[in-house]
Design an enzyme around this catalytic site. Sequence first.
Site, short mmCIF file in Angstrom:
data_model
loop_
_atom_site.label_atom_id
_atom_site.label_comp_id
_atom_site.label_asym_id
_atom_site.label_seq_id
_atom_site.Cartn_x
_atom_site.Cartn_y
_atom_site.Cartn_z
N SER A 247 0.83 -1.19 0.00
CA SER A 247 0.00 0.00 0.00
C SER A 247 0.88 1.26 0.00
O SER A 247 1.70 1.43 -0.89
CB SER A 247 -0.97 -0.07 1.17
OG SER A 247 -2.03 0.84 1.03
N ASP A 474 -8.73 -4.71 -6.01
CA ASP A 474 -8.27 -3.94 -4.86
C ASP A 474 -9.12 -2.70 -4.65
O ASP A 474 -9.24 -1.87 -5.54
CB ASP A 474 -6.80 -3.54 -5.06
CG ASP A 474 -6.12 -3.15 -3.77
OD1 ASP A 474 -6.69 -2.34 -3.01
OD2 ASP A 474 -5.00 -3.63 -3.52
N HIS A 504 -7.33 -6.10 -0.59
CA HIS A 504 -6.23 -5.15 -0.68
C HIS A 504 -4.91 -5.91 -0.69
O HIS A 504 -4.51 -6.51 0.31
CB HIS A 504 -6.30 -4.20 0.52
CG HIS A 504 -5.35 -3.05 0.44
ND1 HIS A 504 -5.07 -2.38 -0.73
CD2 HIS A 504 -4.63 -2.41 1.40
CE1 HIS A 504 -4.22 -1.39 -0.48
NE2 HIS A 504 -3.94 -1.40 0.81
#
Length: 543
Positions: A247, A474, A504
Site C-alpha cells: 500500500s 483492490d 487489498h
Amino acid sequence: MRTPPALRAAALAATVTVLLPLTACSDSGDGAADTDRTQNSPHPANAADTSVPADLASQKLEWKPCPAPSAAQGGGTAPTPLPGGTAWECSFMKVPLDYAKPDGDTIKLALIRAKASNPSKRIGSLIMNFGGPGASGVATLPEFGTTYDKLRTRYDLVSFDPRGVGRSEGVKCENDKQLDARFESDLTPDDAAEVQAYVNQQKEYVATCKKNSGSELPYVGTVNAARDMNLMHRVLGDEKLHYLGFSYGTELGGVYAHLFPKSVGRAVLDAVVDPTEDSEQSSLGQAQGFQLALENFTQDCVNRGAACKLPGSTGKEVELWIADLLQRLEKKPITGLGTRQLTQSQAITGIAAALYSRETWPLLEEGLDEADGGNGALLLALADSLNGRSDDGRYDNSTAANTAINCVDTKQRFSVDETKARLPEFQKASPIFGDYLGWGLMACTGWPVKGAWDTPDVSAPGAPPILVVGNTGDPATPYEGAKAMADALGKGVGVEMTYKGQGHGAYNTGDACVQKTVGDYLLDGKVPAAGTVCGSGAGGSDK
C-alpha cells in the site's frame, strides 16, 4: 465484543494513503509554515548518504525481547515466538531529525526482527513496510505469524515504525475521548449548519495537532522515511536494501528507488499506490475502487441465493438497500457497543474496513443484517478496527500519523467551496463512499506545514528490476496503479504482475501463484516475465 483477529491483521496491513475524511482540515490555509526544506532538498542518488554522520552510520543496535505494543502502536500482548522457537527481537535506531542538519538533534526509530531460519543461506534483511501511512510495522509484522515463513528461510524479517508512528516519536493529536466524538460525528455534511460544524471540528483537530506535536510535523514525510531506510539497511549490515512494501509502502519504496537507485537490492511493491495521481485523483480512485469492491461483494451475495442474509435479487438492489440503511442511520443512530451508538459515518467506515479482504465479507454481511435489526455492534467493531481503537477504548496514533505524513507530502489544500464543487464527481464514482471521500479532500487544509509535492517522483534509472504487483479487485489502491508505478519507475526497472482476486494486496491473500512468484524473485533472484498473471478473480466481477 472483541475485534476478530483476522480483521485486525487485515486492517493493520491495509491502512491506505488517503482513505477517510477523519483527518485534519479547516476552511482556510492561513498560517501555514514554510515548506519543509528537508523534503525538497537535493538527495544523493547512491548508496552512501554522505549527510549522515559516521557515528550514526556505524551505530550498533541492541536487540532485546520485544515488549507488549504501546498504546500508540495499538496495544496488546508481547509477540510470541514463531514455530520452531525463533523469538521476535526489538531495538531502536538513531536517525537525524532533520537531514538538512545531520549533526543536530536525533530521534529513535523502533525496529523489530525475526532472524533467518537458514543462516547458512542468509541473504540479508528484508525490510517491510505495511502501509498507512501510519501503520506500526513493529506491531503488524508479528500479527502475520507464519505468512512470511518461506521468505524467512533466507532473510531476517525486519519492520519498523516510521518516524511519527507508534514508538518512533509518534505524532500526538486528539485524545481518546475526542477521537470517539470525531468518529461518531457527521463526516458527510448536507446543509450549512452541518458544514460549519464539520469545519469547526476539523479546525480544532489542526490546532490540537500543532499544539501537541508542532515541532515534529515538518520532519515526518516520505522523503525522510526513505532516507531513514537508507541508513537502516547499512546499520543492519546490508550493502543494498531488500524490501517488501504494501500500500503506502509502495510509494515509500518508489521514492527510495528514485533517491537511491544504486542501493536497491531485491524489492517488491504490492497493493500499489499510483504515483502519477495527486491527492484528489487518488481519493477519486479510491471511491471507484471501494465501489468496485462493494459491487463484487453484493454480486457474490446474490450469487449465493437464499444463503445470503441481505435483501435483493440483483447486486444493485442489495446496494440500494445498503444505501437506505445508511440514510436511516443518519437520521437515527442505533445501539452499538456498550454505551456507544453506531452512526452513519461509523457504518461507512465499517463497510470499508470489511472490503479490504474477501475473508471479511461474511462479517460485513452479518454486520449489515444485524444493523438492519437495530444492532450495530459488529459494524462498529469493524469501524474500530480501521480507526485504530482497541477493546479498552484507547486509540493508536495511526490517525494522527496518517494526517501528518500525508500533509507534509502533498501540496493540495481545498476550501469548502472547492470541495463542494468536486462532490458530484465523487458521488458519480460511488453512491456509498463518494461524499465520504469527497469531503476528505479537506484533510490537509490549514495544516501548519506546507506540502512537498503534487505527486512523488519515483523514476529510478539505474535501479535493478523491481516487482510491482497489482490486484484487479483492490478497493484501496486500484489495479491501474500498478502499471502506472511500473511505467514511472522506468524501462527495465518496473516489472508488473497481476493478481486476479479480491481485497487489498496480493501476497497476503495466500495465493500460491503469487507467493511462489514473489518468493522465487526475493529468494533466488528470478525476475518473472512482465505481465505474469495469477489468480482467477473468484467472487464477483473484476472490472
